[in-house]
Design a protein around this motif. Structure first.
Motif: not given
Length: 283
Positions: A217-243
């Motif tokens: 919530w602090f690092l992404v938030g609903l207003d920056r949700i597209e950052g999950l797949w457009t930023t290095p941090y977001g993509r790393l977070l998705l990989i972490k969630l998959a693991a």
């Protein structure tokens, strides 16, 4: 230096998780007395010695490299005034210094004597403090504004829950290691530890999910949700969630399929060796 800093931070997490999570495991999961108690086995002391040594070395190395990164060069980072400033005047430096002190204290205590139940309590308390200090390596310590305390507390709880889980996995791997002349009581104690960890594991997962959501919530938030797949941090977070999802699937298999198979085998309706091998592969 950035790559070395990442590796040393990872090593600190692993060392602290072993020191805290495994010491705690010996208290809540194994018998207090008898041939299956941690005090009667040789490997628990060696495992925690390794965790304490790794915590010490990685904290010292991490502190030096962090100083070099902040100072701009490795030469500047080795200067006494630079090291003193980072260790005493910055949160991340004070955390590293605290972990180094805890690492050397735990290592010295283990070298000096064979820990009993009170000794495991002391070691797990030292590990708890070291685990809490990991929060100062995370995003929560860098947050400003009214949400700073919530974010930092969430990071601390996230680190502690992860340490308990990973430390227990290290202890289970050691328990399930093939060995000759093991006491028959050890297999039963291992099965009871696996069954007992199921409830604790569920609580740890709940803490990890809630605190992970706070961090997101602090690092992404609903207003920056597209950052999950457009930023290095977001993509790393998705990989972490998959693991993390894969870990949950394996944990569920351990709880609902593999541990019951071991219980049935120990009751005389199967081969314990096959059930133990399946658990080792899962871990």
């Amino acid at each position: 230096m950035e790559g070395a800093l990442i590796a040393l931070r990872f090593a600190q997490y692993l060392g602290v998780a072993t020191l805290f999570g495994a010491s705690l495991f010996f208290l809540y999961a194994l018998p207090a007395t008898g041939p299956a108690a941690a005090t009667a086995l040789g490997w628990p002391r060696r495992l925690i010695l390794g965790g304490a040594a790794l915590t010490l070395l990685a904290a010292v190395g991490g502190g030096v490299v962090q100083t070099a990164v902040m100072a701009g060069s490795f030469t500047e980072g080795l200067k006494a005034e630079s090291l003193r400033y980072v260790a005493l005047e910055t949160g991340i430096g004070r955390g590293a210094a605290l972990r180094a002190l805890i690492g050397v204290s735990a290592f010295t205590a283990l070298i000096a004597s064979r820990p009993g139940r009170r000794g495991w309590m002391v070691l797990s308390t030292l590990g708890l403090i070291a685990g809490a200090s990991l929060g100062w390596m995370g995003h929560g310590a860098a947050t400003d504004g009214p949400g700073r305390s919530l974010h930092l507390i969430s990071d601390v709880l996230h680190s502690l829950a992860a340490c308990v889980w990973i430390g227990a996995l290290a202890a289970f791997l050691a328990l399930l290691r093939p060995r000759t002349n093991q006491p028959p009581e050890l297999l039963g104690a291992t099965c009871r530890a696996l069954e007992g960890f199921a409830g604790l594991g569920s609580a740890l997962v709940a803490v990890l999910i809630v605190t992970g959501l706070v961090n997101s919530w602090f690092l992404v938030g609903l207003d920056r949700i597209e950052g999950l797949w457009t930023t290095p941090y977001g993509r790393l977070l998705l990989i972490k969630l998959a693991a993390f999802g894969a870990m949950l699937a394996l944990a569920a298999a351990n709880r609902f399929r593999l541990t019951p198979h071991l219980r049935q085998a120990l009751a005389g309706s199967g081969a314990p060796a096959a059930a133990l091998a399946a658990l080792r592969r899962s871990l």
